[in-house]
Design an enzyme around this catalytic site. Structure first.
Site, PDB file in Angstrom:
ATOM      1  N   SER A   1      41.614   2.408 163.283  1.00  0.00           N
ATOM      2  CA  SER A   1      42.340   1.514 162.356  1.00  0.00           C
ATOM      3  C   SER A   1      42.205   1.998 160.916  1.00  0.00           C
ATOM      4  O   SER A   1      43.176   2.000 160.148  1.00  0.00           O
ATOM      5  CB  SER A   1      41.766   0.098 162.436  1.00  0.00           C
ATOM      6  OG  SER A   1      42.051  -0.469 163.675  1.00  0.00           O
TER       7      SER A   1
ATOM      8  N   ARG B   1      45.051   3.613 158.077  1.00  0.00           N
ATOM      9  CA  ARG B   1      45.236   2.980 156.757  1.00  0.00           C
ATOM     10  C   ARG B   1      44.953   3.953 155.623  1.00  0.00           C
ATOM     11  O   ARG B   1      45.586   3.885 154.566  1.00  0.00           O
ATOM     12  CB  ARG B   1      44.355   1.736 156.662  1.00  0.00           C
ATOM     13  CG  ARG B   1      44.918   0.587 157.523  1.00  0.00           C
ATOM     14  CD  ARG B   1      43.844  -0.386 157.900  1.00  0.00           C
ATOM     15  NE  ARG B   1      44.363  -1.599 158.537  1.00  0.00           N
ATOM     16  CZ  ARG B   1      44.665  -1.712 159.832  1.00  0.00           C
ATOM     17  NH1 ARG B   1      44.564  -0.683 160.638  1.00  0.00           N
ATOM     18  NH2 ARG B   1      45.107  -2.865 160.319  1.00  0.00           N
TER      19      ARG B   1
ATOM     20  N   GLY C   1      50.779   1.484 168.351  1.00  0.00           N
ATOM     21  CA  GLY C   1      51.257   0.206 167.813  1.00  0.00           C
ATOM     22  C   GLY C   1      50.954   0.076 166.330  1.00  0.00           C
ATOM     23  O   GLY C   1      51.765  -0.454 165.564  1.00  0.00           O
TER      24      GLY C   1
ATOM     25  N   ARG D   1      56.662  -2.918 173.875  1.00  0.00           N
ATOM     26  CA  ARG D   1      55.795  -3.876 173.181  1.00  0.00           C
ATOM     27  C   ARG D   1      56.562  -4.670 172.122  1.00  0.00           C
ATOM     28  O   ARG D   1      57.530  -4.196 171.547  1.00  0.00           O
ATOM     29  CB  ARG D   1      54.596  -3.136 172.575  1.00  0.00           C
ATOM     30  CG  ARG D   1      53.735  -2.537 173.684  1.00  0.00           C
ATOM     31  CD  ARG D   1      52.572  -1.756 173.155  1.00  0.00           C
ATOM     32  NE  ARG D   1      51.635  -2.592 172.423  1.00  0.00           N
ATOM     33  CZ  ARG D   1      50.604  -2.113 171.724  1.00  0.00           C
ATOM     34  NH1 ARG D   1      50.397  -0.805 171.655  1.00  0.00           N
ATOM     35  NH2 ARG D   1      49.792  -2.929 171.105  1.00  0.00           N
TER      36      ARG D   1
ATOM     37  N   SER E   1      47.026 -11.313 164.104  1.00  0.00           N
ATOM     38  CA  SER E   1      47.239  -9.890 164.358  1.00  0.00           C
ATOM     39  C   SER E   1      47.097  -9.119 163.055  1.00  0.00           C
ATOM     40  O   SER E   1      47.827  -9.359 162.092  1.00  0.00           O
ATOM     41  CB  SER E   1      48.641  -9.659 164.931  1.00  0.00           C
ATOM     42  OG  SER E   1      49.041  -8.322 164.708  1.00  0.00           O
TER      43      SER E   1
ATOM     44  N   GLN F   1      47.848  -6.092 162.666  1.00  0.00           N
ATOM     45  CA  GLN F   1      49.017  -5.224 162.486  1.00  0.00           C
ATOM     46  C   GLN F   1      50.127  -5.981 161.766  1.00  0.00           C
ATOM     47  O   GLN F   1      50.777  -5.443 160.864  1.00  0.00           O
ATOM     48  CB  GLN F   1      49.494  -4.685 163.830  1.00  0.00           C
ATOM     49  CG  GLN F   1      48.495  -3.690 164.429  1.00  0.00           C
ATOM     50  CD  GLN F   1      48.878  -3.202 165.803  1.00  0.00           C
ATOM     51  OE1 GLN F   1      49.873  -3.659 166.386  1.00  0.00           O
ATOM     52  NE2 GLN F   1      48.105  -2.278 166.342  1.00  0.00           N
TER      53      GLN F   1
ATOM     54  N   ASP G   1      39.886  -5.479 171.341  1.00  0.00           N
ATOM     55  CA  ASP G   1      39.996  -4.188 172.037  1.00  0.00           C
ATOM     56  C   ASP G   1      38.825  -3.948 172.991  1.00  0.00           C
ATOM     57  O   ASP G   1      38.827  -2.975 173.750  1.00  0.00           O
ATOM     58  CB  ASP G   1      40.080  -3.043 171.014  1.00  0.00           C
ATOM     59  CG  ASP G   1      41.406  -3.070 170.257  1.00  0.00           C
ATOM     60  OD1 ASP G   1      42.367  -3.709 170.749  1.00  0.00           O
ATOM     61  OD2 ASP G   1      41.487  -2.470 169.177  1.00  0.00           O
TER      62      ASP G   1
ATOM     63  N   ARG H   1      42.055   2.541 176.825  1.00  0.00           N
ATOM     64  CA  ARG H   1      40.855   1.682 176.956  1.00  0.00           C
ATOM     65  C   ARG H   1      40.599   1.300 178.422  1.00  0.00           C
ATOM     66  O   ARG H   1      39.455   1.053 178.803  1.00  0.00           O
ATOM     67  CB  ARG H   1      40.957   0.454 176.060  1.00  0.00           C
ATOM     68  CG  ARG H   1      41.011   0.851 174.589  1.00  0.00           C
ATOM     69  CD  ARG H   1      40.599  -0.224 173.635  1.00  0.00           C
ATOM     70  NE  ARG H   1      41.098   0.098 172.307  1.00  0.00           N
ATOM     71  CZ  ARG H   1      40.524   0.952 171.452  1.00  0.00           C
ATOM     72  NH1 ARG H   1      39.414   1.576 171.777  1.00  0.00           N
ATOM     73  NH2 ARG H   1      41.064   1.187 170.271  1.00  0.00           N
TER      74      ARG H   1
END
Ligand code: S3P
Length: 436
Positions: free
Chosen positions: A23, A27, A95, A123, A168, A170, A322, A395
């Site tokens: 993540s 970013r 995603g 998705r 979320s 995201q 996750d 995962r």
């Protein structure tokens, strides 16, 4: 298509530093691209997902170079306009790339088309399209603009206050990134706090951003004024707690383990697994050793411990979203019935994780039931080797590999190339840490 064959092990032992946080790596490139000047990123996760973000940043005109292993330099665009991409932007399986970049693209006066692989095209994207359209972006896409590919014509955005129906990160990040170039103050209100890496990193790049937990209903609010200038920084990406989670689980379950995990990010919006374990009587020793990119970093020591059944739901879910596949594996070895609820978001991840983890762990003898919004797992249940599938989900593949380490006999996991998306070194880590 590659397979793994996993045998029962005795222990995981050693000192180990997890790969860079996925993540945070995304970013760092995105904010680096938007900032003025140079951003130097150390410990960048060189995985398929994060390299998709790099490729799109380049298509938009930013210079992004790898100068050494894990070291990447971004020359930001500052206030300059993005280059209009001359081809489709492909987020692959990622995603985070698709949803965060949708916010960036919507903020610029250019036309772009954003797509992804077969899994990502299934998705939901309505969750980002809706707030971006309300901000004034023109977006069209498949299935009434709810699925990739999306065609985006951005620019001239106005700030909004947006209440997200799901917690979320995201979605929150997408709206905040669009808000950076919108007119006015953008506010995102989420039902519970999701991972806050975007907020922390925006502050590290010099933006003013206000965050508060509301008095009522636990709502979390974050506010950002548009038109702020970001300034490039040098930052180090902490180790990914979500990658460490697989090895935490292995060390807890394998009887002769002693594992020291160094340089792991312990942002409290990510370490819900430690809270779930504490609720099950497992207290892991960890010590904060520093801070990096506004993120706390720790050393963690894990030794085997008996585990009680867990109850996981509500506000805790976003903090361990996750980790649910690997928590399901742990729950097969816990005393009692573990119940996970409020986790229907798992149905729209890289695979329907509630269905796929249930289907595959059952093949190994687990007593696990799939609920509409969660899982019910009875333990302790001895697992046995089986021929299982990753369903193209990194995962799921890694959770099954850890299950294979505690199972009697041999476990074959099919189609494991998907681990490249988040943990390309997983197989090497397996050979370095596992003792047979
Ligand atoms: C992520 C947010 C989470 C998480 C994903 C990474 C991010 O997704 O599951 O792996 O980097 O913002 P949601 O925002 O869909 O919960």
């Amino acid at each position: 298509m590659a397979d793994w064959v996993i045998r029962r092990a005795r222990a995981v032992r050693g000192r180990w530093t997890p790969p860079g946080d996925k993540s945070i790596s995304h970013r760092a490139v995105i904010l680096g691209m938007l900032a003025q000047g140079r951003t130097e990123i150390r410990g960048f996760l060189e995985s398929d997902d994060c390299l998709r973000t790099v490729a799109i940043a380049r298509q938009l005109g930013a210079t992004v170079e790898r100068t050494a292993e894990g070291v990447w330099v971004v020359e930001g665009l500052g206030g300059r306009d993005f280059q209009e991409p001359n081809d489709v932007l492909d987020a692959g399986n990622s995603g985070t790339t698709a949803r965060l970049m949708a916010g960036v693209l919507a903020s610029a006066p250019i036309f772009s088309v954003l797509t992804g692989d077969e899994s990502l095209r299934r998705r939901p994207m309505r969750r980002v399209v809706e707030p971006l359209q309300r901000m004034g972006a023109h977006i069209d896409g498949r299935q009434n603009s709810s699925r990739l590919p999306l065609a985006i014509r951005g620019g001239d955005l106005r700030a909004i206050t947006y209440q997200t129906p799901v917690a979320s990160a995201q979605v929150k990040s997408c709206v905040l990134l669009a808000g950076l170039r919108a007119c006015g103050v953008t506010e995102v209100i989420e039902p519970t706090l999701s991972r806050d890496h975007t907020e922390r990193m925006l502050a590290a790049f010099g933006a003013t951003i206000e965050s508060a937990i509301g008095n009522h209903h636990n709502l979390h609010r974050v506010r950002l004024r548009g038109g702020q200038t970001l300034t490039g920084v040098a930052l180090s990406v902490p180790g990914d707690f979500s990658s460490a989670a697989f090895w935490i689980a292995a060390a807890l379950m394998l009887p002769q383990s002693d594992l020291i995990i160094e340089g792991v990010g312990v942002n409290p919006t990510r370490t819900g697994m430690l809270e779930a374990l504490a609720g099950a009587g497992v207290h892991l020793r960890w010590e904060q050793v520093g801070e990096s990119a506004g993120e706390p970093v720790a050393t963690l020591r894990v030794q085997p411990q008996p585990l009680q059944a867990m109850r996981i739901g509500g506000d805790l879910i976003p903090r361990l979203i996750d980790e649910i596949p690997i928590l399901a594996v742990l729950a097969t070895q816990a005393y009692g019935i573990t119940e996970i609820c409020d986790a229907s978001e798992l149905r729209v991840k890289e695979s329907d994780r509630l269905a796929t983890i249930t289907e595959e762990l059952r093949k190994m003898g687990a007593r696990i039931e799939c609920l509409p919004d969660g899982l019910r797992i009875e333990g302790p249940t001895p697992l046995h080797g089986a021929h299982v599938q990753s369903h193209g989900d990194h995962r799921i593949a890694m959770a099954l590999a850890i299950a294979g380490l505690i199972a009697e006999g041999e476990t074959r996991i099919e189609s494991v190339e998907c681990v490249q998306t988040s943990f390309p070194d997983f197989e090497r880590t397996l050979s370095e840490l596992v003792v047979y």
